[in-house]
Design an enzyme around this catalytic site. Structure first.
Site, PDB file in Angstrom:
ATOM      1  N   ARG A   1      -7.957  -0.466   0.745  1.00  0.00           N
ATOM      2  CA  ARG A   1      -8.160  -1.775  -0.028  1.00  0.00           C
ATOM      3  C   ARG A   1      -8.673  -1.275  -1.391  1.00  0.00           C
ATOM      4  NH1 ARG A   1     -12.926  -2.547   4.784  1.00  0.00           N
ATOM      5  NH2 ARG A   1     -11.219  -1.304   5.686  1.00  0.00           N
TER       6      ARG A   1
ATOM      7  N   LYS B   1     -10.629  12.432   8.455  1.00  0.00           N
ATOM      8  CA  LYS B   1      -9.913  11.826   9.819  1.00  0.00           C
ATOM      9  C   LYS B   1     -10.024  13.178  10.547  1.00  0.00           C
ATOM     10  CE  LYS B   1      -6.793   8.396   8.365  1.00  0.00           C
ATOM     11  NZ  LYS B   1      -7.370   7.154   8.884  1.00  0.00           N
TER      12      LYS B   1
ATOM     13  N   LYS C   1       0.755  -1.106  -0.153  1.00  0.00           N
ATOM     14  CA  LYS C   1       0.139  -0.112  -0.159  1.00  0.00           C
ATOM     15  C   LYS C   1       0.789   1.268   0.170  1.00  0.00           C
ATOM     16  CE  LYS C   1      -3.377   2.667   2.888  1.00  0.00           C
ATOM     17  NZ  LYS C   1      -4.155   2.299   4.112  1.00  0.00           N
TER      18      LYS C   1
ATOM     19  N   ASP D   1     -12.241   6.941   3.637  1.00  0.00           N
ATOM     20  CA  ASP D   1     -11.159   6.827   4.351  1.00  0.00           C
ATOM     21  C   ASP D   1     -10.719   5.203   4.485  1.00  0.00           C
ATOM     22  OD1 ASP D   1      -8.830   7.183   6.104  1.00  0.00           O
ATOM     23  OD2 ASP D   1     -10.181   7.099   8.018  1.00  0.00           O
TER      24      ASP D   1
ATOM     25  N   GLU E   1      -9.524   3.672   1.961  1.00  0.00           N
ATOM     26  CA  GLU E   1      -9.002   4.019   0.441  1.00  0.00           C
ATOM     27  C   GLU E   1      -8.011   2.681   0.337  1.00  0.00           C
ATOM     28  OE1 GLU E   1      -7.883   5.413   3.050  1.00  0.00           O
ATOM     29  OE2 GLU E   1      -5.666   4.839   3.041  1.00  0.00           O
TER      30      GLU E   1
ATOM     31  N   ASP F   1      -2.713  10.144   3.831  1.00  0.00           N
ATOM     32  CA  ASP F   1      -4.111   9.664   4.115  1.00  0.00           C
ATOM     33  C   ASP F   1      -5.058  10.694   5.080  1.00  0.00           C
ATOM     34  OD1 ASP F   1      -6.610   8.491   4.297  1.00  0.00           O
ATOM     35  OD2 ASP F   1      -5.959   6.673   5.425  1.00  0.00           O
TER      36      ASP F   1
HETATM   37  N1  BES Z   1      -4.208   4.358   6.933  1.00  0.00           N
HETATM   38  C1  BES Z   1      -5.645   3.860   7.717  1.00  0.00           C
HETATM   39  C2  BES Z   1      -5.183   2.901   8.759  1.00  0.00           C
HETATM   40  C3  BES Z   1      -4.301   3.290   9.857  1.00  0.00           C
HETATM   41  C4  BES Z   1      -4.823   3.746  11.061  1.00  0.00           C
HETATM   42  C5  BES Z   1      -3.058   3.014   9.690  1.00  0.00           C
HETATM   43  C6  BES Z   1      -3.989   4.119  12.312  1.00  0.00           C
HETATM   44  C7  BES Z   1      -2.129   3.420  10.934  1.00  0.00           C
HETATM   45  C8  BES Z   1      -2.577   3.875  12.077  1.00  0.00           C
HETATM   46  C9  BES Z   1      -6.762   3.334   6.732  1.00  0.00           C
HETATM   47  O1  BES Z   1      -6.698   4.043   5.399  1.00  0.00           O
HETATM   48  C10 BES Z   1      -8.115   3.772   7.372  1.00  0.00           C
HETATM   49  O2  BES Z   1      -8.008   4.885   7.520  1.00  0.00           O
HETATM   50  N2  BES Z   1      -8.720   2.548   7.905  1.00  0.00           N
HETATM   51  C11 BES Z   1      -9.990   2.885   8.573  1.00  0.00           C
HETATM   52  C12 BES Z   1     -10.873   1.858   7.892  1.00  0.00           C
HETATM   53  C13 BES Z   1     -12.198   2.279   8.144  1.00  0.00           C
HETATM   54  C14 BES Z   1     -12.839   3.738   7.676  1.00  0.00           C
HETATM   55  C15 BES Z   1     -13.101   1.023   7.721  1.00  0.00           C
HETATM   56  C16 BES Z   1      -9.841   2.570   9.927  1.00  0.00           C
HETATM   57  O3  BES Z   1      -9.209   1.590  10.372  1.00  0.00           O
HETATM   58  O4  BES Z   1     -10.457   3.182  10.569  1.00  0.00           O
HETATM   59 ZN    ZN Z   2      -4.886   4.561   4.864  1.00  0.00          ZN
HETATM   60 MN    MN Z   3      -7.695   5.800   5.376  1.00  0.00          MN
END
Ligand code: BES
Ligand code: ZN
Ligand code: MN
Length: 506
Positions: free
Chosen positions: A354, A280, A268, A350, A352, A273
């Site tokens: 996947r 966020k 990835k 968010d 993104e 992000d």
């Molecule tokens: N990049 C984030 C995941 C992340 C969070 C990595 C904290 C490192 C530290 C990812 O893109 C994300 O935002 N995931 C969301 C998914 C949700 C919206 C289903 C998450 O985990 O909250």
């Molecule tokens: Zn992310």
């Molecule tokens: Mn994200």
């Protein structure tokens, strides 16, 4: 990174600016590890009592410095704690690696360092490797962005010399080459993760991959936004659309001599992000510069595999995009047609990772590799489940076990998690082929939902493992062992260990 060399000169005759030795927790207090005997002799048998007098206990992570006051050639001795030996009197390679790293970290400002840590288990190749790898990894410093505050900061150790039994031995020399390749690869991933997001957009990340590939003799190709549109990479384009900085899909190919197996890799590469339209919260958002740690690790691992001449074929597909809430951003409610034709109902921009990974996985599977391994900072749920130091592995059971075992050998802990069947029906979409997240807004098992989504894009019969590194790829806390603050280099060394296993055993 420091240079790594070998010497047969025993500790007591060392002329380095500092000498690292091992100290362990014995039955009745601290004991010196093998390798320090000649130094102790030079000091009239007073080395251990002197270390104890200034507080050394031999526990892991402990570093004790001592002046030798003219008794030996080396002016400073540094005792690195190894903890308790096992029943056979041996120390875990990870204990040696960490002790070596803690010692070089504590020795910043000292140009040349000798170390007897490769001898603590007798004189075996694995321990020499760990001592070298840990020492190099611990000497990491990221100074590129210090403009006026550089003065007065101590430079990392520049040269590490390992004291060994036979410095000309073929296996011992190979151990040095391998440690150097692995540490260089981890440092490359660390540098890329630490680079601020205003200097590392998809275009720059692709250029960094190209430069690394060129240096390692790995073939590089890239799809820009026009080629991505032509190819139908809907997931990568949807995420990239919200940013003024266009997305990329990079291919790195390596062909090993006498290769009997092959692997597809995917990482990835979200260079920042924000969450996009599903933005966020602002607290901690800066950490999302590390959302390309999977991409960095895959690039670095392919280059290390080429450096080491591993006997397998690799095709790494690395999607890169910036997730921003621009005027052309994808939105919750959108239906996106992915590479290969499957449609996805977007519910949270968010999620993104996947989206870009699914495109890359479908493309990677077209190469028909024997194995497919993907790694990503995919979910906050990974950190909730396993914390900051243990990565999660999901997918094919046999392959996941091999990833776990590779993580154990590399000192990058991995834990296998399930992809339970009931999770799949939670991402049925009322209008598209699949939902991007759980449509019921069920927050349970977010890591497994993400893994299940990705697995859906991998053809049946292709062994696939997904490694969620959201926590372990970045260390926001104090440095420890050989792990600095910031980018850690996880899971570069595990990927290389895994590829060594596949090359040797199919
Ligand atoms: N990049 C984030 C995941 C992340 C969070 C990595 C904290 C490192 C530290 C990812 O893109 C994300 O935002 N995931 C969301 C998914 C949700 C919206 C289903 C998450 O985990 O909250
Ligand atoms: Zn992310
Ligand atoms: Mn994200």
């Amino acid at each position: 990174m420091p240079t790594l060399a070998l010497t047969d000169t025993v500790a007591g005759k060392s002329r380095a600016a500092a000498l690292v030795i091992g100290i362990a927790k014995g039955e009745d207090g601290p004991v010196l590890a093998t390798g320090a005997e000649s130094l102790d002799e030079a000091m009239g048998g007073k080395l251990l009592p002197a270390l104890i007098a200034v507080g050394a206990t031999g526990k892991e992570g402990e570093v004790t410095k001592l002046a030798t006051l003219g008794t030996a050639g080396v002016p400073v001795v540094v005792a690195a704690g190894l903890g308790k030996a096992d029943e056979d009197g041996r120390f875990r390679t990870e204990s040696v690696r960490r002790a070596a790293g803690a010692a070089t970290r504590a020795l910043s400002g000292t140009p040349t360092v000798a170390s007897t840590l490769g001898l603590v288990n007798g004189d075996d190749e694995a321990t020499v490797r760990a001592a070298g790898e840990g020492a190099l990894l611990g000497a990491y410093d990221f100074t590129r962005y210090r403009a006026l505050s550089q003065n007065g900061r101590k430079a990392p150790v520049a040269k590490v010399t390992l004291v060994v039994g036979k410095s000309r031995d073929r296996l011992t020399r190979a151990a040095v080459a391998r440690s150097t390749a692995l540490a260089a690869a981890a440092d490359l991933a660390r540098d890329l993760v630490n680079t601020p997001p205003n200097d590392l957009h998809p275009v720059e990340l692709a250029a960094a991959a190209r430069d690394a590939a060129k240096a390692a003799g790995v073939r590089y190709a890239v799809l820009d936004e026009k080629a991505l549109a032509k190819g139908g990479f809907g997931g990568i384009l949807a995420v990239g659309n919200g940013s003024a900085n266009p997305p990329r899909l990079v291919l790195l190919s390596y062909r090993g001599a006498k290769a009997k197996t092959s692997i597809g890799l995917v990482g990835k590469g979200i260079t920042f992000d924000t969450g996009g339209i599903s933005i966020k919260p602002s607290t901690g958002m800066n950490l999302m510069k590390s959302d390309m740690a999977g991409a960095a690790a895959v690039v670095a691992a392919v280059c290390a595999a080429a450096d080491l001449g591993l006997a397998l074929d690799i095709d790494a597909w690395v999607p890169m995009a910036e997730n921003m809430p621009g005027g052309n951003a994808y939105r919750p409610g959108d239906v996106v047609t992915m590479y290969g034709g499957r449609t996805v109902e977007v519910l949270n921009t968010d999620a993104e990772g996947r989206m870009i990974l699914a495109d890359a996985l479908v493309r990677a599977a077209e190469d028909k590799p024997a194995y497919l391994v993907e790694t990503s900072t995919l979910t906050a749920a990974q950190v909730v489940a396993l914390g900051h130091r243990v990565s999660a592995v999901m997918g094919d059971e046999a392959l996941s076990r091999r990833v776990e075992a590779a993580g154990e050998r590399s000192g990058e802990p991995m834990w296998a998690m399930p992809l339970p069947e009931e999770v799949r029906s939670g991402i049925d979409s009322p209008i598209a082929d699949i939902s991007q997240i759980n449509a019921m807004w069920d927050r349970g098992a977010g890591m497994l939902v993400a893994g299940t989504f990705l697995a859906e894009f991998v053809p049946d019969g292709l062994p696939f493992a997904h490694i969620d590194i959201a926590g372990p790829s970045y260390n926001s806390f104090a440095p420890y062992g050989y792990t600095p603050q910031g980018g850690t280099g996880v899971p570069v060394r595990t990927l290389v260990e895994l590829m060594e296993d596949l090359a040797a055993n199919g």
